[in-house]
Design a protein around this motif. Structure first.
Motif, PDB file in Angstrom:
ATOM      1  N   UNK A 473       0.834  -1.202   0.000  1.00  0.00           N
ATOM      2  CA  UNK A 473       0.000   0.000   0.000  1.00  0.00           C
ATOM      3  C   UNK A 473       0.871   1.255   0.000  1.00  0.00           C
ATOM      4  N   UNK A 474       1.926   1.245   0.811  1.00  0.00           N
ATOM      5  CA  UNK A 474       2.792   2.420   0.884  1.00  0.00           C
ATOM      6  C   UNK A 474       3.690   2.540  -0.344  1.00  0.00           C
ATOM      7  N   UNK A 475       4.088   1.422  -0.921  1.00  0.00           N
ATOM      8  CA  UNK A 475       4.839   1.496  -2.183  1.00  0.00           C
ATOM      9  C   UNK A 475       3.969   2.122  -3.270  1.00  0.00           C
ATOM     10  N   UNK A 476       2.678   1.810  -3.275  1.00  0.00           N
ATOM     11  CA  UNK A 476       1.769   2.384  -4.268  1.00  0.00           C
ATOM     12  C   UNK A 476       1.682   3.904  -4.136  1.00  0.00           C
ATOM     13  N   UNK A 477       1.763   4.398  -2.910  1.00  0.00           N
ATOM     14  CA  UNK A 477       1.586   5.839  -2.666  1.00  0.00           C
ATOM     15  C   UNK A 477       2.890   6.619  -2.772  1.00  0.00           C
ATOM     16  N   UNK A 478       3.982   6.025  -2.311  1.00  0.00           N
ATOM     17  CA  UNK A 478       5.259   6.748  -2.264  1.00  0.00           C
ATOM     18  C   UNK A 478       6.244   6.088  -3.235  1.00  0.00           C
ATOM     19  N   UNK A 479       6.457   6.744  -4.353  1.00  0.00           N
ATOM     20  CA  UNK A 479       7.250   6.162  -5.438  1.00  0.00           C
ATOM     21  C   UNK A 479       8.645   5.770  -4.993  1.00  0.00           C
ATOM     22  N   UNK A 480       9.319   6.612  -4.217  1.00  0.00           N
ATOM     23  CA  UNK A 480      10.738   6.389  -3.940  1.00  0.00           C
ATOM     24  C   UNK A 480      10.990   5.251  -2.957  1.00  0.00           C
ATOM     25  N   UNK A 481       9.949   4.702  -2.351  1.00  0.00           N
ATOM     26  CA  UNK A 481      10.132   3.486  -1.562  1.00  0.00           C
ATOM     27  C   UNK A 481      10.533   2.312  -2.457  1.00  0.00           C
ATOM     28  N   UNK A 482      10.233   2.431  -3.753  1.00  0.00           N
ATOM     29  CA  UNK A 482      10.510   1.337  -4.677  1.00  0.00           C
ATOM     30  C   UNK A 482      11.977   1.262  -5.097  1.00  0.00           C
ATOM     31  N   UNK A 483      12.815   2.137  -4.550  1.00  0.00           N
ATOM     32  CA  UNK A 483      14.250   2.036  -4.779  1.00  0.00           C
ATOM     33  C   UNK A 483      14.893   0.997  -3.854  1.00  0.00           C
ATOM     34  N   UNK A 484      14.148   0.537  -2.853  1.00  0.00           N
ATOM     35  CA  UNK A 484      14.745  -0.291  -1.811  1.00  0.00           C
ATOM     36  C   UNK A 484      13.926  -1.549  -1.566  1.00  0.00           C
TER      37      UNK A 484
END
Length: 889
Positions: A473-484
């Motif tokens: 859910x948070x990856x969907x909302x905050x793009x830059x979490x997907x760097x990690x």
């Protein structure tokens, strides 16, 4: 009677004169005329005799047209209301719909003029279309797209027809053809009919057929329903498919289990087309449905035994079922009269005897039907002994350990400092202690150790699934979490939380963050974190709007208070004066405000009661404003942070009072704390939302990358490039040849190996297709044929899910390229993405080499003696090679 009269014409004339003598072309009179039985008979006679035929036809046509337009308008208004679309000018249409012809005194001609300028007939057959679920879905989608493109200005019915109704009808027609030829994705089909029975689906498809004026046979409707029925049946046997496939993997069986790969995951099934659900898949589904829950439980336990080499050991000491009895007799003799040892022997005997078909009869070459055939032999034994799964002697301990590893890898905060202590003696009151370090809580179980352990494993599995969803859910909302990765996110959450305790952030953390901003510093991180804490709540359009009140209490008032304190007054007096002046004279001009507050403090600072009263009002209003208008309500200031992960002894006693098992207590803990995982959670942890906002703030100061995709490839779709292995890297680098833009970093290119994980693949897909990035990068998968089959299928399903799941108002034109070896004919990736195959020409080697030399050239301020490194070799990357090994490289 009138018909048979010989004097019908005289009668007709008399009646006409009598009935119509006062008729003034009023709508109400015409309504009466058309509904009165006597008038109807008379008019029928007149119609038969071609008397007043023209007037009669005109009246019927006008009233029918008026009522038809009313009906069309009513349907259109309902559709607009369904979408909450208020931009369309509908006032005249609403008035016309409310007209009751039986009560109108104006003429029909006057009434028909009311429709002038109301182009409702452009929406012909909208009533029939509106009865379709598919049309309503396309109607909503078309409105969303129009809002994105044009905003919400007032629009006419003509605009509505062109920008919404026609696109919706076009998509509706496309959906119809794709359903008819079974090429529609079953996920989209299921979304429209999620709560429908097969009969309701047939009715809907029949309605679509009627709207499309399709005169062909209706056999395809039953065919579509049959394929949908097969899909739904397969959804109900996914657990069986997962257990069977996991067992196949553990046993390393070499037979055909291909179709199980698709059945195991609902997302994969949803990505398939209706035509893919063949009779063969239906047969497999029926076979799986015959495996009951007790057998599945036993198979899960058996799989754990296989993975821990317990079955391998059994087969090494017992060659076949005949030797089992001999082995049991020998072990019983060695056990003597010790009850515990005898129980172990009996449990071993029962479990191995029940699983003998799998242990001794299953061949390594067995496929799906071979494995299921041996499993069906377990039915009777499992039915007679419900405790068989528990008799496989303490594998749950290993299972708990494996789940703990998965939870740690997933970054689950509750299990970061987690430990379990178990006691096997049955005479103990407490059989297990579970300690949650981050919460400083320890829970105890009083049932038997095996029973508690099994429940703990189930609760750990449930916590894992919920945490994965929380992260998603948070990856969907905050793009830059997907760097990690998930584990890296957990490390960042803990490290940034510790930063608030004046602890320096390690260089390892700054290195991780350098993927977002090159050469990021501790000051950059601190500033980004402070800005993130001040993020305002988002409005209905998802835009953060910082109010003047927030600016007052975060910026303006603190400056004034600091000014007053520097003048020699207390902070409490300064707060009181600011609040008093705000309420009495207002504070609008910064320079004048400071003088106003200083004068107020000078007059009232000696009045302690006044200071206490007004400073308390300042603190109370400040807290209310920040809590209501800031995004993170867990504490906008580290010094005011409320520890979320603490529970007093009384709170714990009350919470656990009616709970009997560790499983229930663990789930209660998760349910209690999951709602607190936002903002500043504790001194040890910040929520993923606050981390995501912090990363976003770090990225704000970075120059965006703007890459141009070659015209040979297409934006907004995956591009499959198949080539020889030696051509792959040059072709990939050709996409990034630009002197103005930097070379690609790790976030843009994933080089696939058999060890590449599902998470790595999902993250690069997210970075490619998900909105929220300031960059326009090109994302590439290299050597995709090396992905193992499981990861390759996740690549397909994740891409389908993430790309189709993007909100139409936020979807971006991504650039995503998949490189695959052309000789890997059996590659799943080649098959799955074949429709997106493209041809790409690589740049010349010399062009690539020249660009790399430019990009890797050392800065001019880095000097080397000419006799050490010649000018043309002054690069920041070096490769040393020699013809032979051991030459001192």
């Amino acid at each position: 009677m009138i018909r048979t009269s010989k004097k019908w014409s005289k009668i007709a004339s008399a009646v006409i004169c009598d009935i119509w003598k006062d008729l003034k072309d009023d709508a109400a009179d015409w309504e009466y005329l058309l509904t009165n039985p006597c008038s109807l008979e008379l008019l029928t006679v007149l119609e038969d005799q071609r008397v007043l035929r023209s007037a009669w036809d005109n009246v019927k046509s006008c009233i029918s047209s008026f009522e038809h337009k009313q009906e069309q308008s009513e349907v259109l208004l309902e559709l607009l209301q369904l979408a909450r679309y208020k931009s369309v000018i509908t006032e005249q249409m609403r008035e016309n719909v409310s007209i009751d012809l039986s009560t109108q005194s104006c003429s029909l001609n006057q009434l028909m003029k009311l429709w002038n300028g109301v182009d409702i007939m452009k929406f012909e057959r909208i009533k029939l279309a509106s009865q379709s679920r598919f049309f309503k879905a396309h109607w909503m989608s078309a409105i969303q797209k129009d809002r994105q493109t044009n905003g919400n200005p007032a629009m006419s019915l003509c605009d509505l027809h062109e920008r919404v109704y026609k696109p919706a009808l076009k998509d509706f027609a496309n959906s119809y053809m794709r359903i008819k030829d079974l090429s529609i994705h079953v996920g989209k089909f299921e979304t429209a009919f999620v709560d429908c029975t097969q009969g309701q689906i047939e009715t809907e498809l029949g309605l679509m057929k009627e709207y499309m004026s399709d005169n062909t046979e209706s056999e395809w409707i039953k065919g579509a329903c049959i394929h949908m029925k097969r899909y739904r049946a397969l959804c109900h046997v996914q657990k069986q498919a997962q257990v069977i496939y996991a067992l196949k993997e553990a046993l390393k069986l070499e037979g055909d289990f291909q179709l199980l790969l698709d059945i195991r995951h609902k997302d994969v099934l949803k990505g398939k087309r209706l035509r893919d659900f063949t009779e063969k898949m239906e047969t497999i589904g029926q076979t799986l449905s015959g495996i009951d829950e007790p057998v599945l439980t036993l198979l899960e336990e058996y799989k754990v035994c296989v993975e821990n080499d317990f079955i391998k050991w059994i087969k090494s000491v017992i060659r076949d079922q005949k030797e089992l009895n001999v082995f049991v007799e020998l072990t019983s003799a060695f056990a003597g009269e010790n009850p515990m040892d005898l129980d172990k022997v009996r449990n071993f005997r029962d479990a191995v005897f029940a699983c003998a078909p799998l242990i001794f009869e299953l061949d390594v070459t067995a496929g799906f039907y071979g494995l299921v055939g041996e499993i069906r032999k377990l039915d009777e034994l499992v039915m007679n002994d419900c405790a068989l799964s528990e008799k496989l002697v303490l594998e749950q301990v290993l299972h708990a350990g494996q789940l703990l590893i998965k939870l740690r890898e997933a970054g689950h905060i509750l299990f970061r400092d987690w430990s379990l202590t178990g006691f096997c003696k049955e005479d103990r009151n407490v059989s297990v202690h579970v300690n949650f370090g981050i919460t400083a809580l320890e829970i105890s179980g009083h049932k038997s150790f095996l029973e508690e352990l099994k429940g703990i494993c189930e609760s750990m599995q449930a916590c894992l699934e919920k945490w994965v969803n929380y992260t998603k859910v948070h990856r969907d909302e905050y793009y830059y979490l997907n760097y990690f990765t998930a584990k890296q996110l957990s490390t960042l959450c803990c490290s940034i939380a510790e930063m608030q305790n004046q602890r320096p952030v390690s260089s390892r953390i700054l290195n991780m963050l350098s993927f977002i901003k090159e050469n990021v510093t501790m000051a950059d991180l601190q500033n980004a974190f402070t800005s993130a804490l001040k993020s305002p709540v988002q409005n209905a359009d998802g835009i953060g709007a910082q109010s003047s009140q927030i600016k007052d209490y975060l910026i303006r008032f603190p400056k004034i208070i600091m000014y007053v304190v520097q003048a020699g007054y207390t902070e409490a007096s300064a707060k009181a004066a600011v609040m008093f002046c705000k309420n009495s004279v207002g504070l609008e001009n910064e320079d004048e405000d400071e003088d106003e507050v200083i004068d107020c403090v000078f007059e009232n600072s000696n009045n302690d009661e006044w200071v206490v009263e007004w400073s308390a009002k300042y603190d109370e209003e400040r807290e209310n404003v920040l809590q209501q208008q800031l995004k993170f309500t867990g504490g906008h200031d580290p010094q005011q942070m409320k520890p979320a992960f603490t529970m007093s002894a009384d709170e714990m006693k009350n919470a656990f009072e009616n709970l009997n098992s560790c499983q229930e207590k663990i789930m209660l803990l998760w349910d209690t704390y999951c709602g607190k995982l936002s903002g500043l959670v504790s001194e040890k942890y910040i929520g993923l939302d606050l981390l995501g906002e912090t990363l976003k703030q770090i990225a704000e100061g970075v120059d965006p990358v703007r890459r141009e995709l070659t015209r040979l490839l297409e934006k907004g779709k995956p591009n499959l490039v198949s080539c020889n292995s030696v051509e792959m890297l040059p072709q990939c680098l050709s996409l990034y040849l630009s002197t103005e833009q930097p070379l690609p970093t790790y976030d843009e290119i994933l080089i696939c190996t058999p060890e590449t994980t599902v998470e790595e693949v999902e993250l690069i897909i997210r970075r490619a297709v998900q909105s929220g990035s300031r960059h326009e990068k090109i994302y590439s998968l290299l050597n995709s044929e090396n992905l193992n089959p499981e990861v390759a299928r996740v690549l397909e399903s994740s891409f389908c899910h993430l790309s189709l799941g993007q909100n139409v108002t936020e979807a971006k034109k991504y650039s995503f390229v998949i490189f695959c070896n052309a000789k890997a004919h059996h590659s799943y990736v080649l098959t799955a993405f074949d429709e997106y195959r493209k041809t790409l020409q690589a740049k010349e080697y010399k062009d690539i080499q020249q660009l790399l030399r430019i990009k890797h050239k050392l800065p001019s301020d880095v000097a080397f003696p000419a006799n050490v490194i010649r000018e043309e070799f002054r690069q920041n990357i070096k490769m040393v090679a020699s013809a032979r090994a051991g030459m001192g490289k």
